[in-house]
Design a protein around this motif. Structure first.
Motif, PDB file in Angstrom:
ATOM      1  N   GLN A   1       4.507 -19.844  26.862  1.00  0.00           N
ATOM      2  CA  GLN A   1       3.700 -19.133  25.857  1.00  0.00           C
ATOM      3  C   GLN A   1       4.912 -18.874  24.861  1.00  0.00           C
ATOM      4  O   GLN A   1       4.488 -18.879  23.610  1.00  0.00           O
ATOM      5  N   LEU A   2       5.928 -18.617  25.389  1.00  0.00           N
ATOM      6  CA  LEU A   2       7.185 -18.147  24.255  1.00  0.00           C
ATOM      7  C   LEU A   2       7.557 -19.342  23.589  1.00  0.00           C
ATOM      8  O   LEU A   2       7.536 -19.330  22.465  1.00  0.00           O
ATOM      9  N   VAL A   3       7.484 -20.659  24.283  1.00  0.00           N
ATOM     10  CA  VAL A   3       7.881 -21.889  23.447  1.00  0.00           C
ATOM     11  C   VAL A   3       6.623 -22.323  22.709  1.00  0.00           C
ATOM     12  O   VAL A   3       6.776 -22.691  21.261  1.00  0.00           O
ATOM     13  N   ALA A   4       5.702 -21.939  22.922  1.00  0.00           N
ATOM     14  CA  ALA A   4       4.357 -22.289  22.039  1.00  0.00           C
ATOM     15  C   ALA A   4       4.135 -21.465  20.662  1.00  0.00           C
ATOM     16  O   ALA A   4       4.015 -21.793  19.733  1.00  0.00           O
ATOM     17  N   ALA A   5       4.753 -20.268  21.167  1.00  0.00           N
ATOM     18  CA  ALA A   5       4.833 -18.992  20.073  1.00  0.00           C
ATOM     19  C   ALA A   5       5.745 -19.805  18.909  1.00  0.00           C
ATOM     20  O   ALA A   5       5.559 -19.516  17.648  1.00  0.00           O
ATOM     21  N   ALA A   6       6.976 -20.209  19.238  1.00  0.00           N
ATOM     22  CA  ALA A   6       7.964 -20.921  18.406  1.00  0.00           C
ATOM     23  C   ALA A   6       7.525 -21.876  17.693  1.00  0.00           C
ATOM     24  O   ALA A   6       7.429 -22.029  16.405  1.00  0.00           O
TER      25      ALA A   6
ATOM     26  N   GLY B   1       4.630 -20.994  15.074  1.00  0.00           N
ATOM     27  CA  GLY B   1       5.243 -20.138  14.051  1.00  0.00           C
ATOM     28  C   GLY B   1       5.784 -21.096  12.995  1.00  0.00           C
ATOM     29  O   GLY B   1       5.654 -21.126  11.802  1.00  0.00           O
ATOM     30  N   ILE B   2       6.753 -22.181  13.623  1.00  0.00           N
ATOM     31  CA  ILE B   2       7.244 -23.084  12.725  1.00  0.00           C
ATOM     32  C   ILE B   2       6.473 -24.058  11.832  1.00  0.00           C
ATOM     33  O   ILE B   2       6.494 -24.226  10.718  1.00  0.00           O
ATOM     34  N   VAL B   3       5.338 -24.474  12.488  1.00  0.00           N
ATOM     35  CA  VAL B   3       3.982 -25.324  12.039  1.00  0.00           C
ATOM     36  C   VAL B   3       3.469 -24.731  11.029  1.00  0.00           C
ATOM     37  O   VAL B   3       2.996 -25.002  10.091  1.00  0.00           O
TER      38      VAL B   3
ATOM     39  N   ILE C   1       2.245 -13.707  18.982  1.00  0.00           N
ATOM     40  CA  ILE C   1       1.981 -14.826  20.263  1.00  0.00           C
ATOM     41  C   ILE C   1       2.752 -14.860  21.476  1.00  0.00           C
ATOM     42  O   ILE C   1       2.492 -14.831  22.688  1.00  0.00           O
ATOM     43  N   ALA C   2       3.948 -14.272  21.080  1.00  0.00           N
ATOM     44  CA  ALA C   2       4.844 -14.070  22.120  1.00  0.00           C
ATOM     45  C   ALA C   2       4.860 -12.753  22.618  1.00  0.00           C
ATOM     46  O   ALA C   2       5.842 -12.506  23.584  1.00  0.00           O
ATOM     47  N   GLY C   3       3.909 -12.143  22.371  1.00  0.00           N
ATOM     48  CA  GLY C   3       3.714 -10.717  23.214  1.00  0.00           C
ATOM     49  C   GLY C   3       4.039  -9.500  22.597  1.00  0.00           C
ATOM     50  O   GLY C   3       4.283  -8.404  23.015  1.00  0.00           O
TER      51      GLY C   3
ATOM     52  N   ARG D   1      20.264 -22.810  19.663  1.00  0.00           N
ATOM     53  CA  ARG D   1      20.311 -22.754  18.142  1.00  0.00           C
ATOM     54  C   ARG D   1      18.968 -23.187  17.704  1.00  0.00           C
ATOM     55  O   ARG D   1      18.283 -22.776  16.730  1.00  0.00           O
ATOM     56  N   ILE D   2      18.136 -24.016  18.388  1.00  0.00           N
ATOM     57  CA  ILE D   2      16.853 -24.676  18.069  1.00  0.00           C
ATOM     58  C   ILE D   2      15.956 -23.511  18.162  1.00  0.00           C
ATOM     59  O   ILE D   2      15.202 -23.317  17.114  1.00  0.00           O
ATOM     60  N   ALA D   3      16.088 -22.457  18.996  1.00  0.00           N
ATOM     61  CA  ALA D   3      15.131 -21.651  19.354  1.00  0.00           C
ATOM     62  C   ALA D   3      15.259 -20.358  18.235  1.00  0.00           C
ATOM     63  O   ALA D   3      14.300 -19.562  17.729  1.00  0.00           O
ATOM     64  N   THR D   4      16.639 -20.162  18.001  1.00  0.00           N
ATOM     65  CA  THR D   4      16.951 -18.650  17.300  1.00  0.00           C
ATOM     66  C   THR D   4      17.338 -19.177  15.930  1.00  0.00           C
ATOM     67  O   THR D   4      17.429 -18.142  14.973  1.00  0.00           O
TER      68      THR D   4
END
Length: 459
Positions: A19-24, A27-29, A56-58, A368-371
């Motif tokens: 769910q955390l990955v989906a949230a990121a 958000g980007i899309v 979405i990430a809680g 790096r990709i995530a943050t």
């Protein structure tokens, strides 16, 4: 940033990692769709995307808003001030005719074939002691005016310069990321510095002059209408080439002196060290450059007080939008940090059984990709790998730092303040920025990794 973290932890519900990955990703899309399709201003798009990602990430709405505001404020308090000072200096450089002096010399002495290599060297030299953002705001006027005067495509001039700046920022101490990793992993600073320069050279060459040959066809962007001298007064008298060059190099020298002092006497409490540390702070060094520019550039062009006041006033308006966008990019990055997305992804990679150098690069890449932060990626990856360095020799420890540094610059995208700086300064759209700046960062990262792995075979 520290203030937002505990509040976010308290307000975040425990959610699954996917769910955390989906949230990121959502958000980007969402940000891309709002900017590209809905034509919403990037500042508003980033704010909406950040709040959606947090929800979405809680995170509850209040915590997501606090996180966004914290990241916005932190970015504006650092990068924002540098952008404002750089805008004043850049306008002064243009209106005084000083930039013309530098550009004329570069264009006259370099052939069209050698000009990208000269710009790459300039970017690397300026980037050696300076933060990426400081070097960028100092060199943007030169990049734009060299492209305008030489008639060369913008990408042919800009990308080599950016490659030099970025490679030094990610790979070479005393930049904050590599320096922190050296301390955490117990690597030798001198050895890491020497190997870092060795790894950075092919990265700059491949991501700079060589890649620019392709990028100028992929991204046929016009030269931005920035730093155009206003009024004929700037043409009557101009500061000399030596005076202008000294003005540009002044903040470089101040920050380089601080870097050398930090290496030579890191624990010194002497008064001279305190003075050098103060003068070498990026904001102070660039502020001194602006004040010195009033005299060296302004007086050299015959400007009076009224003209100098006009230059300062006219310089800040064009960068107001850039400031808001970059600040919002920092806010989005902070939401990603506070949701714990980077930590979750790093934990998944940490469980693998690959080579320690490749593992270090992978961990830094995913953080790096995530943050969106090279420094966060470097420090987090070094912390994760710290238990593994007990039995490593100094050469391997130094290469571990460089592997992390290489991974920390991979895939700059919408959550990176640098992405928005490049986009706005050079008047690019999101697609053009991805095809030029983002690819450049990936090339530096991959070439850096290859260099590290090759050195690992012989050291």
């Amino acid at each position: 940033m520290a203030a937002a973290g505990p509040a976010a932890d308290a307000a975040r519900a425990v959610v699954p990692g996917d769910q955390l990955v989906a949230a990121a990703l959502i958000g980007i899309v969402l940000i891309v769709v709002l900017i590209s399709w809905a034509k919403l201003h990037p500042f508003l798009s980033l704010a909406i995307g950040a709040l959606a990602t947090g929800a979405i990430a809680g995170l509850d709405v209040a915590a997501a808003s606090t996180s966004f505001a914290s990241g916005f404020g932190t970015t504006m308090g650092g990068v924002g001030i540098l952008i404002a000072l750089g805008a004043i200096y850049g306008k002064l450089l243009a209106d005084s005719g000083g930039a013309d002096r530098i550009v004329e010399t570069l264009v006259a002495r370099a052939t069209p074939r050698s000009l990208p290599w000269v710009m790459g060297l300039i970017g690397a030299i300026i980037g050696l002691p300076m933060f990426f953002e400081v070097g960028l705001v100092l060199l943007v006027p030169v990049i734009i005016l060299v492209a305008r005067r030489s008639g060369a495509p913008l990408m042919r001039i800009a990308l080599p310069t950016l490659a030099g700046l970025s490679a030094m920022h990610g790979l070479v101490p005393p930049h904050p990321g590599p320096l922190a990793a050296i301390g955490m992993l117990g690597a030798d600073l001198g050895l890491t510095l020497a190997l870092g320069v060795l790894v950075a050279i092919p990265a700059v060459v491949i991501a700079g002059p060589l890649f620019a040959r392709f990028a100028e066809r992929w991204v046929p962007a016009p030269v931005p209408l920035l730093f155009i001298a206003s009024g004929e007064a700037a043409l009557a008298r101009r500061p000399s080439f030596v005076a202008t060059l000294a003005s540009i190099l002044l903040p470089v020298v101040l920050m380089l002196a601080k870097a050398i002092a930090d290496i030579a006497a890191p624990d010194s409490g002497a008064a001279w060290k305190a003075v050098i540390d103060f003068l070498g702070l990026p904001m102070i060094a660039l502020g001194i450059a602006v004040v010195a520019g009033f005299f060296v550039l302004g007086r050299g062009a015959g400007f009076g007080r009224d003209k100098l006041q006009e230059v300062v006033g006219s310089s800040l308006g064009p960068v107001a939008g850039i400031l808001l966008i970059v600040g919002a990019g920092g806010g989005f990055k902070q939401v990603l940090v506070d949701t714990g997305i980077g930590g979750f992804i790093a934990a998944q990679v940490d469980g693998s059984s690959v080579s320690v150098l490749l593992l270090a690069w992978l961990i830094a890449v995913v953080i790096r990709i995530a943050t969106g932060s090279a420094t966060v990626a470097t420090i987090t990856a070094a912390g994760i790998l710290q238990p593994l360095v007990a039995g490593l020799d100094q050469a391997t420890a130094a290469l571990l730092v460089l592997a992390i540094g290489s991974g920390s610059v991979f895939l700059s995208h919408l959550n990176d303040a640098g992405f928005w700086l490049i986009k706005e300064y050079f008047g690019l759209d999101i697609g053009q920025t991805l095809k030029s700046w983002t690819v450049l960062e990936c090339l530096i990262s991959v070439v850096g990794l290859v260099g590290v792995l090759l050195l690992g075979l012989v050291l």
